[in-house]
Design a protein around this motif. Structure first.
Motif, short mmCIF file in Angstrom:
data_model
loop_
_atom_site.label_atom_id
_atom_site.label_comp_id
_atom_site.label_asym_id
_atom_site.label_seq_id
_atom_site.Cartn_x
_atom_site.Cartn_y
_atom_site.Cartn_z
N LYS A 169 0.79 -1.22 0.00
CA LYS A 169 0.00 0.00 0.00
C LYS A 169 0.83 1.28 0.00
N ASN A 170 2.11 1.17 0.31
CA ASN A 170 2.92 2.39 0.34
C ASN A 170 3.80 2.57 -0.89
N VAL A 171 3.67 1.66 -1.84
CA VAL A 171 4.50 1.76 -3.05
C VAL A 171 3.63 2.19 -4.22
N GLY A 172 3.99 3.31 -4.85
CA GLY A 172 3.21 3.78 -5.99
C GLY A 172 3.84 3.37 -7.31
N GLY A 173 3.01 3.12 -8.32
CA GLY A 173 3.54 2.68 -9.62
C GLY A 173 4.10 1.28 -9.46
N PRO A 181 18.35 6.55 -8.18
CA PRO A 181 18.09 6.87 -6.78
C PRO A 181 16.66 7.37 -6.55
N GLY A 182 16.14 7.07 -5.39
CA GLY A 182 14.88 7.67 -4.95
C GLY A 182 13.63 7.13 -5.62
N CYS A 183 13.72 5.96 -6.29
CA CYS A 183 12.54 5.45 -6.99
C CYS A 183 11.84 4.34 -6.23
N GLY A 184 12.32 4.04 -5.03
CA GLY A 184 11.56 3.13 -4.18
C GLY A 184 12.16 1.76 -3.96
N LYS A 185 13.46 1.59 -4.22
CA LYS A 185 14.06 0.27 -4.02
C LYS A 185 14.04 -0.12 -2.53
N THR A 186 14.50 0.80 -1.69
CA THR A 186 14.53 0.50 -0.26
C THR A 186 13.11 0.34 0.27
N LEU A 187 12.25 1.23 -0.17
CA LEU A 187 10.85 1.17 0.24
C LEU A 187 10.23 -0.18 -0.11
N LEU A 188 10.48 -0.62 -1.33
CA LEU A 188 9.94 -1.90 -1.80
C LEU A 188 10.48 -3.05 -0.96
N THR A 226 20.94 -1.57 -6.05
CA THR A 226 22.05 -0.90 -6.73
C THR A 226 21.57 0.04 -7.82
N ASN A 227 22.37 1.08 -8.05
CA ASN A 227 22.13 1.93 -9.22
C ASN A 227 22.94 1.43 -10.41
N ARG A 228 23.89 0.53 -10.15
CA ARG A 228 24.82 0.10 -11.19
C ARG A 228 24.87 -1.42 -11.30
N ASP A 235 -0.14 7.87 -8.45
CA ASP A 235 -0.25 6.95 -7.30
C ASP A 235 0.65 7.41 -6.15
N ILE A 236 1.86 7.81 -6.51
CA ILE A 236 2.82 8.20 -5.46
C ILE A 236 2.33 9.47 -4.76
N LEU A 237 1.83 10.42 -5.53
CA LEU A 237 1.29 11.64 -4.89
C LEU A 237 0.11 11.29 -3.99
N SER A 280 11.36 11.73 -9.30
CA SER A 280 11.39 10.39 -8.70
C SER A 280 10.35 10.33 -7.59
N GLY A 281 10.12 9.15 -7.06
CA GLY A 281 9.20 9.01 -5.94
C GLY A 281 9.65 9.86 -4.76
N ALA A 282 10.98 9.85 -4.51
CA ALA A 282 11.50 10.64 -3.39
C ALA A 282 11.25 12.13 -3.62
N LEU A 297 8.80 13.43 -5.43
CA LEU A 297 7.35 13.68 -5.26
C LEU A 297 7.01 13.76 -3.77
N ALA A 298 7.62 12.88 -3.00
CA ALA A 298 7.40 12.95 -1.54
C ALA A 298 7.92 14.29 -1.01
N GLY A 299 9.06 14.72 -1.56
CA GLY A 299 9.64 16.00 -1.15
C GLY A 299 8.74 17.17 -1.52
P1 ATP Z 1 18.57 5.06 -3.40
O1 ATP Z 1 19.09 4.39 -4.63
O2 ATP Z 1 18.98 6.48 -3.31
O3 ATP Z 1 18.82 4.28 -2.13
P2 ATP Z 1 15.82 4.11 -3.47
O4 ATP Z 1 15.42 3.70 -4.83
O5 ATP Z 1 16.16 3.06 -2.49
O6 ATP Z 1 16.97 5.18 -3.58
P3 ATP Z 1 13.88 4.92 -1.55
O7 ATP Z 1 14.87 5.15 -0.45
O8 ATP Z 1 13.07 3.70 -1.49
O9 ATP Z 1 14.62 5.01 -2.93
O10 ATP Z 1 12.93 6.18 -1.68
C1 ATP Z 1 13.01 7.28 -0.78
C2 ATP Z 1 11.64 7.73 -0.38
O11 ATP Z 1 10.94 8.26 -1.52
C3 ATP Z 1 10.75 6.60 0.12
O12 ATP Z 1 10.92 6.38 1.49
C4 ATP Z 1 9.35 7.15 -0.21
O13 ATP Z 1 8.95 8.09 0.76
C5 ATP Z 1 9.57 7.89 -1.52
N1 ATP Z 1 9.33 7.02 -2.67
C6 ATP Z 1 10.22 6.64 -3.61
N2 ATP Z 1 9.67 5.83 -4.54
C7 ATP Z 1 8.38 5.69 -4.18
C8 ATP Z 1 7.29 4.94 -4.73
N3 ATP Z 1 7.41 4.22 -5.85
N4 ATP Z 1 6.09 5.02 -4.09
C9 ATP Z 1 5.94 5.75 -2.97
N5 ATP Z 1 6.94 6.47 -2.42
C10 ATP Z 1 8.15 6.44 -2.99
#
Ligand code: ATP
Length: 277
Positions: A4-8, A47-54, A159-161, A191-193, A230-232, A234-236
């Motif tokens: 529920k917290n992952v958009g797209g 970066p910031g597209c949700g890998k850690t979140l996922l 990873t980014n690479r 969805d992310i917004l 990026s998702g990050a 949009l959150a920002g």
């Molecule tokens: P990095 O490569 O810099 O570690 P990452 O891909 O792991 O980046 P996250 O750390 O998961 O990115 O994203 C940072 C924050 O941005 C998340 O905690 C969340 O608040 C928001 N975010 C990023 N992607 C999404 C998404 N797809 N849906 C919802 N929120 C997102």
């Protein structure tokens, strides 16, 4: 499965549900079909597209223990043997639990952020670091599929690479589910917004015009205004708009007890403050 917290990322979530979650959700059916649990996943992308979140959501859905998240570069160490020791230690809690309760053990997720720093193609690094990193890769391989590999561990590499990683790590039985986590498209951005304004909506902290503008930003052909976010980011954007609303509530002396509310104008100001990288 409710991410529920992952958009797209719908396609990626479907893949994860089928290839990672299903065997653990129904082990009996998995055994009958000869499907074994996946031991490792690789999530790659900008970066910031949700890998850690996922990865964290996955841990939650699997009912795993609080995941261990380690940063690749932090594992490296100039002392011989130190980096391998750190890698071994990551697996210790799972090993101990498995020794104690066997298959009744909870799942342990080990999330390796910036995995490329420690898992590069062996033999590809400069002389000073090659030895350390090669033995870290060997240690990881031993832990993931060695003789004493554990069924209660899931390794998630981020990873980014991805092209830098040692291909041995990506073979079947290792980090075999490999998914790209890209910048969100128009629907993903909507969805992310929605996710990041969910609690504001619930608390009635979004004005009508802000709700309209949010729809516009992602939905009605004005998606270009958040393109490349990026998702990050949009959150920002949402955080920035909230800060403008809060500052206004403070300025107008409404202060304690007053309800701040995000207006379209706050989002407009936020759009000037937060730009995509
Ligand atoms: P990095 O490569 O810099 O570690 P990452 O891909 O792991 O980046 P996250 O750390 O998961 O990115 O994203 C940072 C924050 O941005 C998340 O905690 C969340 O608040 C928001 N975010 C990023 N992607 C999404 C998404 N797809 N849906 C919802 N929120 C997102």
């Amino acid at each position: 499965m409710d991410f529920k917290n992952v958009g797209g990322l719908d396609a990626q979530l479907d893949d994860i549900a089928r290839r990672v979650l299903a065997s653990r959700a129904n082990p009996a059916a998995a055994r009958r079909l000869g499907v074994s649990h996946v031991r490792g996943i690789l999530l790659s992308g900008p970066p910031g597209c949700g890998k850690t979140l996922l990865a964290r959501e996955l841990s939650r859905l699997l009912g795993a223990r609080e995941p261990q998240i380690v940063n690749g570069p932090e594992i490296l160490d100039k002392f011989i043997g130190e980096a391998e020791r750190r890698v071994r230690e990551l697996f210790l809690p799972a090993e101990r639990e498995y020794e104690e309760v066997g298959d009744a053990s909870a799942l342990h997720l080990i999330i390796l952020d910036e995995m490329d720093a420690i898992a590069r193609k062996r033999g590809s690094m400069s002389a000073d670091t090659t030895g350390v990193r090669d033995s870290v890769v060997n240690q990881l391989l031993a832990k993931i599929d060695g003789v004493k590999s554990l069924p209660n561990v899931l390794v998630v590499g981020l990873t980014n690479r991805p092209e830098l990683l040692d291909p041995a790590l990506l073979r079947p039985g290792r980090l075999e589910v490999q998914l790209r986590v890209e910048l969100p498209d128009k629907r993903g951005r909507r969805d992310i917004l929605a996710i990041h304004t969910r609690s504001m909506r619930e608390k009635n902290a979004l004005s009508e015009d802000a709700i309209d503008l949010l729809d516009d930003l992602s939905d009605r052909g004005m998606g270009a205004r958040t393109e490349h976010f990026s998702g990050a980011e949009l959150a920002g954007l949402v955080r920035s708009a909230a800060s403008f609303a809060l500052a206004r509530a403070v300025e107008t002396g409404l202060g304690a007890g007053a309800d701040g509310m995000v207006a379209a104008a706050d989002l407009e100001r936020a759009l000037k403050e937060v730009r995509p990288a």
